[in-house]
Design a protein around this motif. Structure first.
Motif: not given
Ligand SMILES: CC(=O)N[C@H]1[C@@H](OP(=O)(O)OP(=O)(O)OC[C@H]2O[C@@H](n3ccc(=O)[nH]c3=O)[C@H](O)[C@@H]2O)O[C@H](CO)[C@@H](O)[C@@H]1O
Ligand SMILES: C=C(OP(=O)(O)O)C(=O)O
Length: 429
Positions: A275-276, A310-319
């Motif tokens: 969605e982001t 989860y289900p928030g925006f994952p830290t593993d996709l932040q970079a």
């Protein structure tokens, strides 16, 4: 040390097969320690972390057979591991192995539960924060273990076995939830795990444990109930698709423009992140084959995000998302709430011309018209791949050094991207 050379500017077009999830495969392999019978895992990604965990389990006496590839097999298909932990010969997990990978510490729960004793080095892993293990230890103490720290090792003992208990985590932790779940599965009586992590990898572990005979309810919610059983048995389980790899390639496609099918990806595992990406201007469609990501013509729009469990925006996709925002039409704010030191990609992205200002846990990114290729250094797993994403959209050559970080978590990265038209190659040395 190997390097990755990228010449940016090509749109991505084609299909990228999504591998099994590293962060599910690792706890699933560790769960094999809970049973004397064989655990067969399918769709295991071929990654450095998986190979290292094979060595660590081997050190405990676990026998692992890997299916070989035959001519004509899909080169991207996952491997099947037959894991046989019939005999545990050693309950120590040594520093030189555990210090290289965070998840290897999670052997502590199953070893303790099955053998009544475990001696496991304090862990390493991506240097993205202090990453203590107090929640793991408190959970095991609640289940009746006696725990001491001795010369950098956690020494856990429960000679009479573990006893079911109520475990309340002060903060959501993926790893500590894995530890509690595995240990409680074979403890005597009922356990209730509260404020449990809800990540899909927790659900995948619970699903496999249930196939092995565990009695677990509520995985995927904040309260997990486990009725301990005397023993677990043989099972066969396929690792779920990697949502972080999926999100990473979706961001790469949004960054370069083009049209990419993420084959085998499951949209339900990363709805928030997709969605982001839609808000950032990508067109995203779920199909029978996977997830189709397109961005035609229109530029990238700035979107603010804050990482969350989860289900928030994952830290593993932040970079990776920050890399995308470096070329957005305007200003975005990216807040990291999980790890206190997960911004090491910022100074490397700046080498490519990104404009990022740091203030505490928030990065403000001023989108720029163009990035320019440069030599950059991979500092941790997801930071490394953010540099690849930026390099794919930068003018000229980007040389990413220290790619061993990438090899921990991205299977056949160069092949997958060059298969979609990217100019990317590994330079061995
Ligand atoms: C192999 C694997 O699956 N790694 C993932 C796992 O790491 P990992 O399981 O290590 O991360 P956690 O969910 O445990 O960490 C969340 C937060 O809790 C803190 N904490 C954790 C445990 C503890 O005993 N004490 C404590 O204070 C951590 O420092 C961090 O601030 O979840 C992270 C959060 O989604 C992901 O970024 C990692 O990719
Ligand atoms: C941080 C990660 O891995 P680890 O927890 O093994 O360091 C990751 O997978 O992004």
């Amino acid at each position: 040390m190997d390097k990755i050379r990228i010449v940016g500017g090509n749109e991505l077009k084609g299909s990228i097969p999504i591998s099994g999830a590293k962060n599910a495969a690792l706890p699933l392999m560790i769960a094999s320690l809970l049973t004397e019978e064989k655990l067969i895992l399918e769709n295991v990604p071929r990654l450095a972390d998986v190979a290292l965990l094979q060595r660590i389990l081997g050190n405990h006496g676990v026998d692992i057979t890997t299916n070989g590839k035959r001519n004509g097999d899909d080169p991207f298909a996952g491997q099947t591991l037959e894991i046989d932990a019939r005999v545990i010969v050693d309950t120590t997990a040594p520093y030189d192995l555990v210090s290289r990978m965070r998840a290897s510490f999670w052997v502590v729960g199953p070893l303790l539960a099955r053998m009544g004793v475990a001696r496991v080095s304090l862990p390493g892993g991506c240097a993205i924060g202090t990453r203590p293990v107090d929640f793991h230890l408190d959970a095991l103490r609640a289940l009746g273990a006696d725990i001491e720290i001795d010369a950098g090792y956690v020494v856990a003992k429960a000679p009479k076995g573990l006893i079911g208990a109520r475990i309340v985590f002060p903060k959501v932790s993926v790893g500590a939830t894995h530890t509690a779940l595995m240990a409680a599965s074979v403890a005597r009586g009922e356990s209730v795990i509260e404020n449990a992590a809800r990540e899909p990898e927790i659900v995948d572990l619970a699903d496999c444990l249930i196939k092995m005979g565990a009695r677990i309810e509520g995985a995927g919610t904040s309260t997990i109930r486990v009725e301990g059983v005397a023993r677990l048995k043989a099972a066969r389980h396929a690792v779920l698709p990697d949502r972080i790899e999926t999100g990473t390639y979706a961001m790469a496609a949004a960054m370069t423009g083009g049209d990419v099918m993420l084959a085998g990806a499951r949209p339900d595992l990363l709805e928030g992140a997709l969605e982001t990406l839609r808000q950032a201007g990508a067109e995203i469609d779920a199909t029978n084959e996977g997830i189709r990501v397109r961005r035609n013509g229109a530029g990238i729009l700035p979107v603010d995000v804050a990482t969350a469990p989860y289900p928030g925006f994952p830290t593993d996709l932040q970079a990776q998302f920050m890399a995308l925002m470096t070329k957005a039409r305007g200003r975005s704010r990216i807040t990291e709430t999980i790890f206190e030191n997960r911004f090491m990609h910022v100074q490397e992205l700046a080498r490519l011309g990104a404009k990022i200002h740091m203030d505490g846990d928030t990065a403000t990114v001023e989108g720029v018209e163009r990035l320019t290729g440069a030599p950059v250094m991979a500092t941790d797993l997801r930071a490394s791949v953010s540099l690849v994403i930026a390099g794919l959209a930068a003018e000229g050559e980007t040389m990413v050094q220290r790619v061993y970080h990438l090899d921990r978590g991205f299977e056949k990265l160069e092949e997958k991207l060059s298969g979609c038209g990217a100019e990317i190659e590994r330079i061995s040395g």
